[in-house]
Design an enzyme around this catalytic site. Structure first.
Site, mmCIF file in Angstrom:
data_model
loop_
_atom_site.group_PDB
_atom_site.id
_atom_site.type_symbol
_atom_site.label_atom_id
_atom_site.label_comp_id
_atom_site.label_asym_id
_atom_site.label_seq_id
_atom_site.Cartn_x
_atom_site.Cartn_y
_atom_site.Cartn_z
ATOM 1 N N HIS A 174 0.661 -1.194 -0.042
ATOM 2 C CA HIS A 174 0.200 -0.072 -0.040
ATOM 3 C C HIS A 174 0.971 1.345 -0.200
ATOM 4 C CE1 HIS A 174 -3.601 -2.743 1.176
ATOM 5 N NE2 HIS A 174 -2.430 -3.299 1.752
ATOM 6 N N SER A 295 13.291 21.673 -16.452
ATOM 7 C CA SER A 295 12.231 22.884 -16.573
ATOM 8 C C SER A 295 12.519 24.137 -17.239
ATOM 9 C CB SER A 295 11.462 22.753 -15.326
ATOM 10 O OG SER A 295 10.671 23.965 -15.182
ATOM 11 N N LYS A 301 15.024 22.130 -11.212
ATOM 12 C CA LYS A 301 14.328 21.098 -11.923
ATOM 13 C C LYS A 301 15.290 20.127 -12.159
ATOM 14 C CE LYS A 301 10.594 19.550 -11.114
ATOM 15 N NZ LYS A 301 8.902 19.620 -11.627
ATOM 16 N N GLU A 308 9.014 8.523 -16.332
ATOM 17 C CA GLU A 308 8.217 8.988 -16.407
ATOM 18 C C GLU A 308 7.072 8.909 -18.670
ATOM 19 O OE1 GLU A 308 6.723 12.982 -14.790
ATOM 20 O OE2 GLU A 308 8.607 13.353 -15.349
#
Ligand code: ARG
Length: 475
Positions: A174, A295, A301, A308
């Site tokens: 979980h 970014s 970043k 992804e």
């Protein structure tokens, strides 16, 4: 909506390319231009050319061997096909959408090159069995390549697991810290998944590797062809038994795409973990600069875009699988033109899996593992709660009773603001007189993973053995 300054003329019908069609005999009007555009597959099926030509060469060889055409005719056809192969490879071939697909583009060129004898190539053959052959040959190569990439990925996993075989991290259920595990053991979970993925490809290969040529349009042929010979020439182990089935099913493509979908599903889960692990919240790993992107607005970043996109591209492959299943459902036997729509999803699924695997492998080689951060997270005060229960079980308490006591110990430790490893012995003994000084050893991370020696468990001794076996297997 603002009107665009340039008017786009919407034509209801477009002029034909006036390409003479190999099937043009019974037609009195030229094909409408829109229809040509709508029905053409050559913009994407051109990439089947090496298979189409290899299949045609085998067919021409067989036609001569069985005496259906002469040896000289066969030789001229084969020479012409070899020239065309070179032309296409060199980018010197002009494809025409007026000629629909790769099959007719090559045939048309052959006839232009060597004259009417080129027209003999299509004897005892139809594009229906021809395209089935091309796809099967294409898939054999794709399967071999993806199989190899998965093997490379497994090798990287083995070496990463070996390099960090003593690193303890929290195992999760979980996404909550559950029990300590070895990082290497966690990595080898993916080894197993990719092993099954390879197995699915091997299994699928057996059903792909069946030769459909000779089925003709659907009913076979009146000519004395030798299908087994063609199969041998093209390294197929079997010949399709039923001519109708040979031209009308694409279950092998669906099976392949389903295998691709599962590979992506596994990669996507791994990718998700990489995204989580590389976040500042976790800080378990750092991905090398070459495998991250920045970014355009936030200078600080460094994003895990490769992971992804691996996750995101999974959607494309699932989409391809759904498309193929949907194209095929409800088609009456035998060939239907709907089936031409199988190529783009199939190509895209295979291309996506290959590219994703290739970049994923390189990214994995470029991660830095932060052993201390993993350990710190594993030192969460309650992660060895199961070990405390197991401790009580070893002292003779039934597991359910032990579970209850550990629950109370967790409550107590929360109140005391400490972890299970620092609850004073006097407090522990109030909960159960079975608890003694040796409990603290039993609650260490080393003891927790070290004791999990059950077959397939996370104990270092198990990992060592497994790694040895895998290194031998992958050699
Ligand atoms: N381009 C077609 C396909 O990919 C080849 C078979 C066409 N057959 C036909 N009878 N129109 O399915």
């Amino acid at each position: 909506m603002a009107k665009s300054s340039k008017k786009i003329k919407k034509t209801k019908s477009r002029p034909s390319t006036k390409t003479a069609k190999p099937w043009g005999g019974r037609f009195t009007e030229a094909t409408n231009g829109l229809v040509e555009e709508f029905t053409a597959s050559v913009p994407y099926d051109w990439r089947l050319y090496p298979y189409d030509i290899a299949g045609s060469i085998a067919h021409a060889t067989m036609l001569a061997r069985t005496g259906i055409i002469t040896k000289t005719e066969s030789r001229r056809i084969i020479k012409g096909l070899q020239d065309i192969l070179r032309e296409i490879a060199a980018g010197a071939f002009e494809f025409s959408i007026g000629l629909e697909d790769i099959h007719m583009n090559i045939e048309d060129r052959l006839i232009r090159k060597i004259g009417p004898v080129g027209g003999k190539l299509h004897t005892a053959r139809s594009r229906n069995d021809q395209v089935a052959l091309d796809i099967r040959m294409y898939l054999r190569d794709e399967i071999a390549e993806i199989h190899e990439l998965l093997g490379l990925l497994q090798t990287v996993l083995i070496s990463l697991a070996g390099l960090h075989c003593d690193v303890v991290m929290p195992g999760y259920t979980h996404l909550q810290r559950a029990q300590p595990v070895l990082f290497g053991h966690h990595l080898l979970a993916y080894y197993e998944m990719f092993d099954r993925d390879r197995g699915r490809l091997v299994d699928c290969f057996r059903r792909v590797n069946v030769m459909p040529l000779g089925a003709g349009a659907l009913a076979g042929t009146v000519l004395p062809i030798d299908r087994a010979y063609v199969a041998r020439l093209l390294a197929f182990t079997e010949v399709c038994e039923n001519s109708i089935d040979a031209v009308s099913d694409r279950d092998f493509s669906i099976e392949f795409t389903a295998a691709c979908a599962q590979i992506m599903m596994h990669l996507s889960r791994f990718a998700e973990e990489i995204v989580i692990w590389s976040s500042s919240e976790f800080g378990f790993i750092t991905i090398g600069d070459a495998f991250t992107t920045g970014s355009s607005i936030m200078p600080q970043k460094k994003n895990p875009d490769v992971a992804e996109l691996a996750r995101g591209k999974t959607g494309r492959v699932y989409g391809s699988l759904t498309a193929l299943l949907t194209i095929m459902k409800g088609l009456p036997l035998a060939y239907n033109r709907d089936m031409q729509e199988d190529k783009e999803p199939l190509f895209d699924a295979s291309d996506t899996v290959m590219l994703t695997l290739s970049v994923f492998i390189e990214m994995l080689k470029n991660i830095t593992v932060h052993k201390d951060a993993m350990r710190k997270a594993a030192e969460d005060g309650f992660i060895t709660a199961t070990d405390l229960a197991d401790y009580l079980v070893r002292k003779g308490m039934p597991f359910r009773g032990a579970h209850e006591i550990v629950g109370r110990a967790v409550l107590l430790a929360t109140e005391l603001g400490c972890g299970l490893g620092t609850v004073p012995l006097s407090e522990y003994r109030k909960l159960s007189p079975l608890i003694r000084e040796d409990v603290y050893d039993a609650l260490s991370l080393e003891a927790s993973v070290g004791r999990r020696t059950s077959y397939g468990g996370t104990a270092p001794a198990n990992l060592k053995k497994r790694l040895q076996a895998l290194k031998k297997k992958m050699r």
